[in-house]
Design a protein around this motif. Structure first.
Motif, PDB file in Angstrom:
ATOM      1  N   ARG A  82       0.856  -1.188   0.000  1.00 30.39           N
ATOM      2  CA  ARG A  82       0.000   0.000   0.000  1.00 30.39           C
ATOM      3  C   ARG A  82       0.890   1.235   0.000  1.00 30.39           C
ATOM      4  N   ALA A 138      -8.880   8.522  -6.600  1.00 30.57           N
ATOM      5  CA  ALA A 138      -9.544   9.331  -5.579  1.00 30.57           C
ATOM      6  C   ALA A 138      -8.742  10.609  -5.306  1.00 30.57           C
ATOM      7  N   LYS A 146      -3.697   8.174  -2.198  1.00 31.70           N
ATOM      8  CA  LYS A 146      -4.977   8.844  -1.906  1.00 31.70           C
ATOM      9  C   LYS A 146      -4.805   9.959  -0.885  1.00 31.70           C
ATOM     10  N   ASP A 147      -3.874   9.805   0.029  1.00 31.60           N
ATOM     11  CA  ASP A 147      -3.670  10.782   1.099  1.00 31.60           C
ATOM     12  C   ASP A 147      -2.695  11.890   0.711  1.00 31.60           C
ATOM     13  N   ARG A 168      -6.612  -1.932  -6.685  1.00 27.31           N
ATOM     14  CA  ARG A 168      -6.866  -1.299  -5.379  1.00 27.31           C
ATOM     15  C   ARG A 168      -6.063  -0.018  -5.217  1.00 27.31           C
ATOM     16  N   GLU A 169      -4.775  -0.068  -5.526  1.00 25.90           N
ATOM     17  CA  GLU A 169      -3.937   1.112  -5.340  1.00 25.90           C
ATOM     18  C   GLU A 169      -4.291   2.228  -6.317  1.00 25.90           C
ATOM     19  N   GLY A 218      -7.297   4.258  -5.283  1.00 27.35           N
ATOM     20  CA  GLY A 218      -6.874   5.315  -4.368  1.00 27.35           C
ATOM     21  C   GLY A 218      -6.227   6.480  -5.096  1.00 27.35           C
ATOM     22  N   TYR A 219      -5.435   6.172  -6.083  1.00 28.74           N
ATOM     23  CA  TYR A 219      -4.805   7.197  -6.924  1.00 28.74           C
ATOM     24  C   TYR A 219      -5.883   8.048  -7.584  1.00 28.74           C
TER      25      TYR A 219
END
Length: 273
Positions: free
Chosen positions: A14, A89, A18-19, A82-83, A86-87
């Motif tokens: 991970r 997002a 996203k953050d 999945r990763e 997040g990207y």
């Protein structure tokens, strides 16, 4: 003569992009970052499509090594999905019209949704991602000044794309024994010819829209990133031409060394995290 494929290793990592939404994550260059981001937007839909393309052929594959490679390929692509969700997002939080771009990708894939069409198209797209991944690995300076979360994600993704780069083509050959070699060759080259201009064009158009929406620089920066520095499209050309060789199975003599280099780079990244 070719070397054996490198081992395919699914890595459940991970990266937290996203953050860390950052429109200039690639060394402070907004246009260059936007071009890579526009390519990234396509990946979740693409990765789901690749899994749908290969999994249904498992019952037809008798070679145990290839069966395991299909399963490992699908595991890698699931982690990539999945990763990259997040990207995407992170890109939404920057004001990019990610939903519109994803819808364009879904529309395209829906036009090619029979089992063999999915397989031929997957082989072509996987070769494009392989070509781009080789650039990331062979030219580490491109990512050296990138934001750490993005740099780690792309180095991980590039490594795994090279590891599984030949799986689709090997499955294609295994499940079409009755198709003449010339016909298989024409169809796989046609899939590349159909997909590549659209993929590059969509990335350029989407990146330009994103820059306009956020008050970014002019479109010249996109062309510079695509053709000159770092020159993603220009540097892809030799690898793309290799796909046009009759009998090409996605294996290159340098891949084992390339994978070893990429694994060392990823290990160093994770150790420093």
């Amino acid at each position: 003569m070719t070397t054996p494929d490198p081992e395919i290793i699914p890595r459940d990592l991970r990266f937290g992009v996203k953050d860390h939404p950052d429109p200039r994550w690639l060394g402070g260059e907004q246009a260059g970052s936007a071009l890579v981001d526009a390519f990234a937007v396509m990946l979740p839909e693409g990765e789901r499509y690749f899994i749908r393309a290969l999994k249904p052929f498992l019952p037809q594959v008798t070679d145990p090594e290839l069966r395991q490679d299909i399963q490992d390929f699908c595991a890698q692509e699931a982690f990539h999905t999945r990763e990259h969700l997040g990207y995407n997002a992170a890109l939404r939080s920057l004001g990019y019209d990610v939903d519109r771009q994803e819808e364009s990708v879904r529309w395209f894939f829906a036009r090619f949704d029979t089992p063999l069409a999915r397989l031929y198209l997957t082989c072509a797209i996987e070769h494009v991602t392989y070509a781009l991944s080789r650039i990331v690995i062979e030219r580490p300076e491109i990512m050296d000044k990138a934001h750490p979360a993005y740099r780690r994600l792309w180095r991980w993704h590039a490594l795994e794309e090279v590891e599984h780069s030949s799986v689709g083509l090997r499955v294609l050959r295994a499940v079409t024994p009755g198709v003449p070699g010339w016909k298989r060759y024409i169809l796989r080259c046609a899939a590349l010819g159909l997909m590549l201009p659209g993929m590059v064009g969509l990335a350029m158009i989407s990146a330009r829209r994103n820059l306009r929406a956020t008050g970014g620089p002019s479109g010249w920066g996109l062309w510079r990133a695509a053709l000159f520095s770092p020159g993603w499209v220009r540097r892809m050309v030799p690898t793309m031409l290799a796909y046009l060789r009759p009998g090409y199975l996605g294996r290159n003599d340098c891949d084992a060394a390339l994978v070893a280099k990429a694994r060392d780079a990823l290990d160093a990244e994770l150790a420093a995290a």
